[in-house]
Design a protein around this motif. Sequence first.
Motif, PDB file in Angstrom:
ATOM      1  N   TRP A 103     -33.387  13.939 -16.917  1.00 18.22           N
ATOM      2  CA  TRP A 103     -32.504  13.576 -17.866  1.00 18.22           C
ATOM      3  C   TRP A 103     -31.151  12.912 -17.559  1.00 18.22           C
ATOM      4  N   LYS A 104     -30.366  11.955 -18.467  1.00 24.41           N
ATOM      5  CA  LYS A 104     -29.229  11.367 -18.125  1.00 24.41           C
ATOM      6  C   LYS A 104     -27.940  12.040 -18.053  1.00 24.41           C
ATOM      7  N   HIS A 105     -27.300  11.843 -17.056  1.00 21.36           N
ATOM      8  CA  HIS A 105     -25.864  12.432 -17.281  1.00 21.36           C
ATOM      9  C   HIS A 105     -24.752  11.647 -17.645  1.00 21.36           C
ATOM     10  N   CYS A 110     -25.845  16.199 -21.119  1.00 22.77           N
ATOM     11  CA  CYS A 110     -27.290  15.622 -20.512  1.00 22.77           C
ATOM     12  C   CYS A 110     -27.889  14.906 -21.716  1.00 22.77           C
ATOM     13  N   GLU A 149     -27.873   2.461 -21.578  1.00 22.04           N
ATOM     14  CA  GLU A 149     -29.110   2.983 -21.084  1.00 22.04           C
ATOM     15  C   GLU A 149     -30.602   2.589 -21.883  1.00 22.04           C
TER      16      GLU A 149
END
Length: 232
Positions: A103-105, A110, A149
């Motif tokens: 996952w992206k923080h 998240c 992203e």
Amino acid sequence: MASEITYAEVKFKNASPAAVVEVPPETKRHEHHPQKYPPWLPWLISLLLLLVCIALIPALLVVPCSRSGDQPTALQQKFMEWQCVLAVPQGKGRGWVCCPRGWKHFQNSCYYLSDDLMGWPESEQNCTGMGSHLVVINTRAEQDFLTKELQKIARAVNYYIGLRAQLLGQWQWVDKTPYNEMAAFWRKGEPSNVSAEMCSGIHTSINSEIHNWNDIRCEDHYRICEAAAVSV
């Protein structure tokens, strides 16, 4: 020949303080013998201590993903592998912020960017099943982060966000956050507000600008899930 008789003096309850108890010689002799242990016993104890230390190593190395005494979140119950970043200097309390691996923080959240397609109901259920929800975008900083992203994907596709119109033109976030048109990031000419496009998503491309929301058909698209990051 007369048999040998051994005498002992016993102190009774009402006897005078001068009375002394003498233990028979045979008993005294046994009390002075040190207790003997098997020669292998120290090795066994050392081995057991070593095994206990080995068992404790994983618990000491793994960063806990819940506060002491706190109930685990739904997200924590679904995932075993986590990635953590140091959010505050060491020695100043809890400073680790953790997200599930992959996952992206960003800040306190998240984000999961899917690599498969689903319709709106399935997308919403998929996020909920992971202890999250379709992303709710509250700030320009969050929108900018997601845009950057998604630019890495380098193809023109749509990613569901958690904004849907129950009635034509009446947009509502999935977590009931009030919809603010002034804080929305629609593409030019969007939303078109037609009955065939009651869902919304971020349209991606290499040169995607920050204003990249589309109203789209509620059919198969990618999705972005969001959950609160775990602090430890």
